[in-house]
Motif scaffolding. Structure first.
Motif, mmCIF file in Angstrom:
data_model
loop_
_atom_site.group_PDB
_atom_site.id
_atom_site.type_symbol
_atom_site.label_atom_id
_atom_site.label_comp_id
_atom_site.label_asym_id
_atom_site.label_seq_id
_atom_site.Cartn_x
_atom_site.Cartn_y
_atom_site.Cartn_z
ATOM 1 N N THR A 175 72.179 -45.825 40.631
ATOM 2 C CA THR A 175 71.083 -44.987 40.117
ATOM 3 C C THR A 175 71.578 -43.590 39.772
ATOM 4 N N THR A 176 72.428 -43.050 40.649
ATOM 5 C CA THR A 176 72.980 -41.716 40.389
ATOM 6 C C THR A 176 73.885 -41.725 39.170
ATOM 7 N N ARG A 183 72.220 -37.451 31.837
ATOM 8 C CA ARG A 183 72.295 -35.987 31.742
ATOM 9 C C ARG A 183 73.505 -35.556 30.917
ATOM 10 N N MET A 184 74.646 -36.224 31.143
ATOM 11 C CA MET A 184 75.840 -35.888 30.370
ATOM 12 C C MET A 184 75.630 -36.186 28.889
ATOM 13 N N ARG A 185 74.951 -37.307 28.594
ATOM 14 C CA ARG A 185 74.684 -37.630 27.197
ATOM 15 C C ARG A 185 73.766 -36.592 26.570
ATOM 16 N N ALA A 190 73.043 -32.050 22.949
ATOM 17 C CA ALA A 190 72.683 -30.648 22.732
ATOM 18 C C ALA A 190 73.882 -29.839 22.251
ATOM 19 N N GLN A 191 75.038 -30.118 22.846
ATOM 20 C CA GLN A 191 76.243 -29.405 22.428
ATOM 21 C C GLN A 191 76.607 -29.745 20.987
ATOM 22 N N ALA A 192 76.459 -31.032 20.628
ATOM 23 C CA ALA A 192 76.745 -31.442 19.247
ATOM 24 C C ALA A 192 75.794 -30.755 18.268
ATOM 25 N N ALA A 193 74.510 -30.696 18.643
ATOM 26 C CA ALA A 193 73.537 -30.022 17.770
ATOM 27 C C ALA A 193 73.877 -28.540 17.612
ATOM 28 N N GLN A 194 74.284 -27.911 18.711
ATOM 29 C CA GLN A 194 74.657 -26.501 18.640
ATOM 30 C C GLN A 194 75.879 -26.299 17.753
#
Length: 294
Positions: A175-176, A183-185, A190-194
């Motif tokens: 589960t973790t 979360r990493m994805r 978000a990083q790719a969009a930035q």
């Protein structure tokens, strides 16, 4: 009588042989022996070779001299950063005092149960003080060193020597793992969009700078072309003026040729008399030098 004596001697010999066999035991180089009398330990034999014991009264229990492994079950630990991981630790030990080992642990299975529980407890305590980043970094070696020192301090109680303690695997629970993956994805999306936004901004900046540079270059080139064209026209006028000033007839002839070339322009119509002064150069007549005006 003689036959009965022989039988008695044979019986005595057999009994003596049985007693001798029952009193001998062999200790291999990879073993050490503990002599038990009615279940109570009496002495330890650690030197390899033949040994003696009281027949039918004492028995021998052998223990390994080689390094043994202790691999307790994997356990789940809650880290200081509230993340859960599955920790699989193992130890390597050697029995150095069989008498103490027998008195304290009774059996190898019981020792593995007790000491394995202590190992897991120490591992859980030390690992729970750290974060996931520490477990995955060079701090991991310091954590294992502290666990090893703690277990080595407890080992003499059982007559053993701890050789090494290691953390084999540190896996995230299912589960973790899924939560961390999600979360990493999300972070990567978000990083790719930035990065795309920054790229578009840089693209717009570069294009604007290129357009500005292009406009400046074209403007400079146009200005320089106008300057060069004006200078060329001025030089042309100067040269023609000099040529006209030297020969007025040539000036008149050149201007007439320019007028003649206008007749060949498509769509133009001009009605003139064949004897017109305009065609004087075609008729072979030449104006007087004095009548030619500049």
């Amino acid at each position: 009588m003689k036959q009965a004596r022989l039988v008695g001697l044979a019986v005595v010999a057999v009994v003596a042989f049985v007693l001798l066999i029952s009193s001998l035991f062999t200790v291999r180089q990879t073993e050490q022996a503990l002599i038990l009398q009615f279940g109570n330990p009496v002495r330890v034999v650690q030197q390899p070779g033949l040994g003696f014991k009281l027949p039918f009264i004492q028995n021998v229990e052998f223990f390994e001299r080689r390094i043994l492994d202790l691999d307790p079950p994997t356990q789940e630990v809650l880290l200081v950063d509230q993340k859960r991981i599955n920790v699989d630790a193992f130890a390597r030990y050697r029995i150095v005092d069989p008498l103490r080992f027998k008195q304290r642990a009774v059996s190898d299975a019981n020792f593995r149960l007790i000491f394995g529980g202590r190992l897991n407890s120490v591992v859980r305590t030390e690992v729970a003080r750290s974060g996931l980043g520490d477990i995955l970094s060079t701090e991991r070696a310091q954590i294992m060193l502290r666990i090893k020192e703690t277990m080595k301090a407890q080992a003499p109680e059982f007559g053993v020597e701890v050789i090494d303690v290691r953390i084999g695997r540190t896996d995230l629970p299912e589960t973790t793992s899924q939560a961390v993956f999600n979360r990493m994805r999300s972070d990567r999306v978000a990083q790719a969009a930035q990065l795309r936004a920054e790229g578009e901004q840089q693209k717009a900046t570069i294009q604007a700078e290129a357009d500005r540079t292009r406009t400046v270059i074209l403007a400079d080139a146009s200005r320089q072309a106008q300057i060069n064209r004006g200078q060329g026209d001025a030089e042309k006028t100067r040269i023609l003026n000099e040529a006209y000033g030297r020969d007025l007839f040539f000036f008149d002839f050149y201007r007439s040729l320019e007028a003649y070339s206008a007749l060949s322009t498509p769509g133009s119509t001009m009605v003139l008399s064949p004897t017109s002064e305009f065609f004087r150069f075609f008729l072979g007549t030449q104006p007087d030098q004095g009548s030619v005006k500049r």
